[in-house]
Design a protein around this motif. Structure first.
Motif, mmCIF file in Angstrom:
data_model
loop_
_atom_site.group_PDB
_atom_site.id
_atom_site.type_symbol
_atom_site.label_atom_id
_atom_site.label_comp_id
_atom_site.label_asym_id
_atom_site.label_seq_id
_atom_site.Cartn_x
_atom_site.Cartn_y
_atom_site.Cartn_z
ATOM 1 N N ARG A 46 47.792 32.777 41.770
ATOM 2 C CA ARG A 46 48.691 33.841 42.216
ATOM 3 C C ARG A 46 48.745 33.854 43.738
ATOM 4 O O ARG A 46 47.708 33.945 44.392
ATOM 5 C CB ARG A 46 48.174 35.187 41.700
ATOM 6 C CG ARG A 46 49.192 36.330 41.698
ATOM 7 C CD ARG A 46 50.124 36.249 40.512
ATOM 8 N NE ARG A 46 49.433 36.294 39.238
ATOM 9 C CZ ARG A 46 49.211 37.407 38.541
ATOM 10 N NH1 ARG A 46 49.580 38.575 39.020
ATOM 11 N NH2 ARG A 46 48.634 37.349 37.347
ATOM 12 N N ARG A 86 41.238 23.688 40.477
ATOM 13 C CA ARG A 86 41.425 24.009 41.900
ATOM 14 C C ARG A 86 40.830 22.931 42.792
ATOM 15 O O ARG A 86 41.494 22.445 43.727
ATOM 16 C CB ARG A 86 40.752 25.353 42.190
ATOM 17 C CG ARG A 86 40.779 25.778 43.665
ATOM 18 C CD ARG A 86 39.708 26.825 43.926
ATOM 19 N NE ARG A 86 38.363 26.281 43.708
ATOM 20 C CZ ARG A 86 37.313 27.020 43.347
ATOM 21 N NH1 ARG A 86 37.431 28.313 43.140
ATOM 22 N NH2 ARG A 86 36.119 26.441 43.174
ATOM 23 N N SER A 102 41.816 27.954 47.478
ATOM 24 C CA SER A 102 40.812 28.991 47.228
ATOM 25 C C SER A 102 41.396 30.380 47.430
ATOM 26 O O SER A 102 40.856 31.367 46.909
ATOM 27 C CB SER A 102 39.608 28.796 48.154
ATOM 28 O OG SER A 102 39.959 29.054 49.509
ATOM 29 N N GLN A 103 42.504 30.481 48.162
ATOM 30 C CA GLN A 103 43.137 31.774 48.405
ATOM 31 C C GLN A 103 44.070 32.201 47.282
ATOM 32 O O GLN A 103 44.428 33.376 47.192
ATOM 33 C CB GLN A 103 43.938 31.720 49.723
ATOM 34 C CG GLN A 103 43.085 31.427 50.940
ATOM 35 C CD GLN A 103 42.005 32.467 51.146
ATOM 36 O OE1 GLN A 103 42.277 33.666 51.192
ATOM 37 N NE2 GLN A 103 40.762 32.013 51.269
ATOM 38 N N LYS A 153 42.717 32.556 41.378
ATOM 39 C CA LYS A 153 41.956 33.772 41.122
ATOM 40 C C LYS A 153 41.013 33.559 39.931
ATOM 41 O O LYS A 153 40.820 32.453 39.458
ATOM 42 C CB LYS A 153 42.907 34.938 40.861
ATOM 43 C CG LYS A 153 44.019 35.089 41.895
ATOM 44 C CD LYS A 153 43.499 35.392 43.282
ATOM 45 C CE LYS A 153 44.632 35.641 44.265
ATOM 46 N NZ LYS A 153 44.142 35.927 45.635
ATOM 47 N N ALA A 154 40.458 34.654 39.432
ATOM 48 C CA ALA A 154 39.495 34.553 38.337
ATOM 49 C C ALA A 154 40.123 34.033 37.060
ATOM 50 O O ALA A 154 39.475 33.322 36.284
ATOM 51 C CB ALA A 154 38.859 35.914 38.088
ATOM 52 N N ASN A 193 53.513 41.230 40.111
ATOM 53 C CA ASN A 193 53.493 41.184 41.567
ATOM 54 C C ASN A 193 54.893 41.242 42.164
ATOM 55 O O ASN A 193 55.879 40.922 41.486
ATOM 56 C CB ASN A 193 52.787 39.915 42.045
ATOM 57 C CG ASN A 193 51.281 40.023 41.940
ATOM 58 O OD1 ASN A 193 50.694 39.597 40.948
ATOM 59 N ND2 ASN A 193 50.641 40.585 42.943
ATOM 60 N N SER A 236 36.499 44.602 42.832
ATOM 61 C CA SER A 236 37.614 43.676 42.668
ATOM 62 C C SER A 236 37.129 42.248 42.885
ATOM 63 O O SER A 236 36.243 41.994 43.711
ATOM 64 C CB SER A 236 38.726 44.005 43.661
ATOM 65 O OG SER A 236 39.671 42.954 43.750
ATOM 66 N N ASN A 237 37.709 41.295 42.146
ATOM 67 C CA ASN A 237 37.365 39.882 42.323
ATOM 68 C C ASN A 237 37.964 39.280 43.583
ATOM 69 O O ASN A 237 37.499 38.255 44.070
ATOM 70 C CB ASN A 237 37.852 39.075 41.111
ATOM 71 C CG ASN A 237 37.021 39.322 39.880
ATOM 72 O OD1 ASN A 237 35.808 39.402 39.962
ATOM 73 N ND2 ASN A 237 37.672 39.461 38.741
ATOM 74 N N THR A 238 39.015 39.913 44.113
ATOM 75 C CA THR A 238 39.790 39.261 45.172
ATOM 76 C C THR A 238 39.965 40.113 46.422
ATOM 77 O O THR A 238 40.418 39.614 47.438
ATOM 78 C CB THR A 238 41.190 38.899 44.652
ATOM 79 O OG1 THR A 238 41.837 40.088 44.172
ATOM 80 C CG2 THR A 238 41.092 37.892 43.513
ATOM 81 N N GLU A 239 39.614 41.418 46.369
ATOM 82 C CA GLU A 239 39.838 42.311 47.496
ATOM 83 C C GLU A 239 38.599 43.172 47.713
ATOM 84 O O GLU A 239 37.790 43.352 46.800
ATOM 85 C CB GLU A 239 41.044 43.218 47.224
ATOM 86 C CG GLU A 239 42.342 42.479 46.967
ATOM 87 C CD GLU A 239 43.426 43.433 46.487
ATOM 88 O OE1 GLU A 239 44.181 43.940 47.343
ATOM 89 O OE2 GLU A 239 43.511 43.679 45.272
ATOM 90 N N GLN A 245 38.049 30.873 35.654
ATOM 91 C CA GLN A 245 37.211 30.216 36.656
ATOM 92 C C GLN A 245 36.057 29.450 36.017
ATOM 93 O O GLN A 245 35.706 28.364 36.459
ATOM 94 C CB GLN A 245 36.646 31.270 37.618
ATOM 95 C CG GLN A 245 37.651 31.748 38.658
ATOM 96 C CD GLN A 245 37.733 30.826 39.863
ATOM 97 O OE1 GLN A 245 37.305 29.686 39.817
ATOM 98 N NE2 GLN A 245 38.299 31.323 40.947
#
Length: 460
Positions: free
Chosen positions: A14, A132, A5-6, A9-10, A105, A429-432, A124
């Motif tokens: 990564r 996932r 899950s970490q 991403k969408a 990245n 943001s989707n992740t932050e 997703q």
């Protein structure tokens, strides 16, 4: 034990290697990918896999292939490649695919971009969450690594086929001579640019290419392969000026995005490139749909309409853009982040094809790029500005309430449009815990004033 899950991403996978995931997680993801292909009714006998130049990429790709083969599917390994080379393979061979890259990245990261046959995206909401969960279940059981399985493993080099396909889409043979500085950032453009623009078969092509950092090196010894950061364009800008070049091109790590600077070393906005390429494609396909995302300049839909096309606005993100491209049979699509999508390329994004269109447009007339670009740059934009925010929803509500006179749109975050033609967009943001701000206005003064007002609201 990897917590997927970490890292899922969408739109892709990564994360840090080996801190967040490793070859065991890659094998589980490969097996889950094969399973999901089967349950969706779109299973093919083979999955095509490519990887970038990062040190961890070959091992992760091989482990993923083992997981795929354990489920009875074969693997076609095309080796080193850019993301758009993987999309080419998926489209031309009608196979699902997986590209091992962390794009722009830093060196410690790696990831996977997966697609269905025909380069159709997986996000997703279109299979990635299921992949996932199935992979996590495998990891949680702590079973031994999967056996090789019954699927075969074959290898094939598709670089020349990819290059020939792109050259068949844009004819550069009749343009005026151009000096072009290309910064590959030690990423995959160092592998693909020579094949497309620089091999001996193209000796008559009127391009004088000045290469920067074409050596493949996943440690990125010169600068990160992230042209979105202005600091990573400085070497390109200096080289363009030093060589008296006509144009500079910078690719990100997996070479699916292309950034442009003019003969003065000044950046040309991705919105301007979107409008320029759209005009070229509408000349070939009159009346077609052109997709743009919510953050691109309002000049883009204006110019599309002026040239007889139909602009359609999409949410930010490649899975949304690609879905809208397919739904509308759009001829072209562009994003503010320098992703460019083509119907002639299975609705997928390719920085190389966008670069070729730019070179054809520039070389097909006599003006410098700074003058040509002014046709497509009508407004002043802030670029994307990130702010760390604990309560994203609360801040969006506060900003909306502060501008009751504005027209609001909540398709993708919060967009405010003003009577003078100015607009701003705030997206979570989707992740932050970030809010991303983009502002555009008719003048630099108005843009700066609106930018600073909204930032004050967001950050106070």
């Amino acid at each position: 034990m990897s917590d997927l899950s970490q890292i899922v991403k969408a739109y892709d996978v990564r994360g840090l290697v080996p801190g967040q995931w490793d070859e065991r997680a890659a094998a589980a993801l490969g097996a889950a990918f094969a399973e999901v292909l089967g349950t969706s009714g779109e299973r093919r006998d083979t999955v095509v896999i490519a990887h970038d130049m990062r040190d961890s990429s070959p091992g992760l790709a091989a482990a993923f292939a083992t997981g795929v083969r354990a489920e009875g599917l074969s693997v076609l390994d095309i080796g080193l490649g850019s993301t758009d080379l993987l999309y080419y393979a998926s489209g031309a061979l009608d196979l699902p695919g997986a590209m091992f890259t962390a794009s722009h990245n830093p060196a410690g990261y790696n990831g996977i971009k997966m697609c269905r046959a025909g380069a159709r995206p997986i996000g997703q909401d279109s299979g990635l969450a299921e992949i996932r969960d199935r992979a996590q279940a495998r990891l949680d059981k702590n079973e031994p690594d999967p056996p090789a399985g019954t699927g075969e493993l074959t290898r094939r080099d598709l670089l020349a086929d990819y290059a020939a396909h792109l050259r068949g889409l844009v004819d550069l043979s009749g343009i005026r001579p151009l000096k072009v500085v290309i910064d590959a950032g030690n990423g995959m453009a160092g592998h693909t640019v020579p094949a497309v623009l620089g091999d001996q078969a193209l000796a008559a092509l009127p391009l004088d290419i000045v290469p920067l950092y074409f050596e493949l090196d996943g440690t990125f010894p010169n600068h990160e392969a992230n042209p979105l950061d202005p600091a990573n364009l400085r070497d390109l800008q200096a080289a363009v000026r030093a060589h008296g070049a006509d144009v500079g091109l910078a690719f990100d790590g997996d070479a699916d995005r292309c950034f442009v600077v003019d003969e003065r070393g000044e950046p040309v906005s991705p919105s301007a490139i979107t409008a320029l390429v759209a005009v070229r494609e509408l000349t070939r396909h009159p009346g077609s749909v052109v997709i743009h995302n919510l953050i691109t300049s309002r000049a883009v839909p204006e110019i599309v309409r002026e040239h007889g096309g139909e602009p359609v606005c999409s949410r930010v993100g490649h899975s949304f853009i690609k879905a809208d491209m397919a739904r509308t049979n759009a001829v072209f699509g562009g994003e503010h982040s320098a992703h460019y999508y083509f119907r002639d390329f299975w609705f997928a994004d390719t920085g190389m094809l966008a670069a070729m269109h730019l070179l054809a447009a520039l070389g097909g007339q006599d003006r410098p790029l700074s003058e040509l670009g002014r046709e497509y740059e009508r407004y002043v934009a802030s670029g994307e500005i990130n702010s760390t925010v604990g309560d994203q929803a609360g801040k969006l509500t506060e900003v909306r309430a502060s501008y009751p006179e504005a027209e609001t749109d909540e398709t993708d975050g919060l967009t405010l449009r003003f009577a003078d033609g100015s607009w701003c967009n705030l997206r979570p943001s989707n992740t932050e815990p970030l809010l991303r701000l983009n502002v555009e206005a008719p003048t630099a003064e108005r843009m700066a004033a609106l930018r600073d007002e909204v930032l004050d609201l967001v950050r106070r």
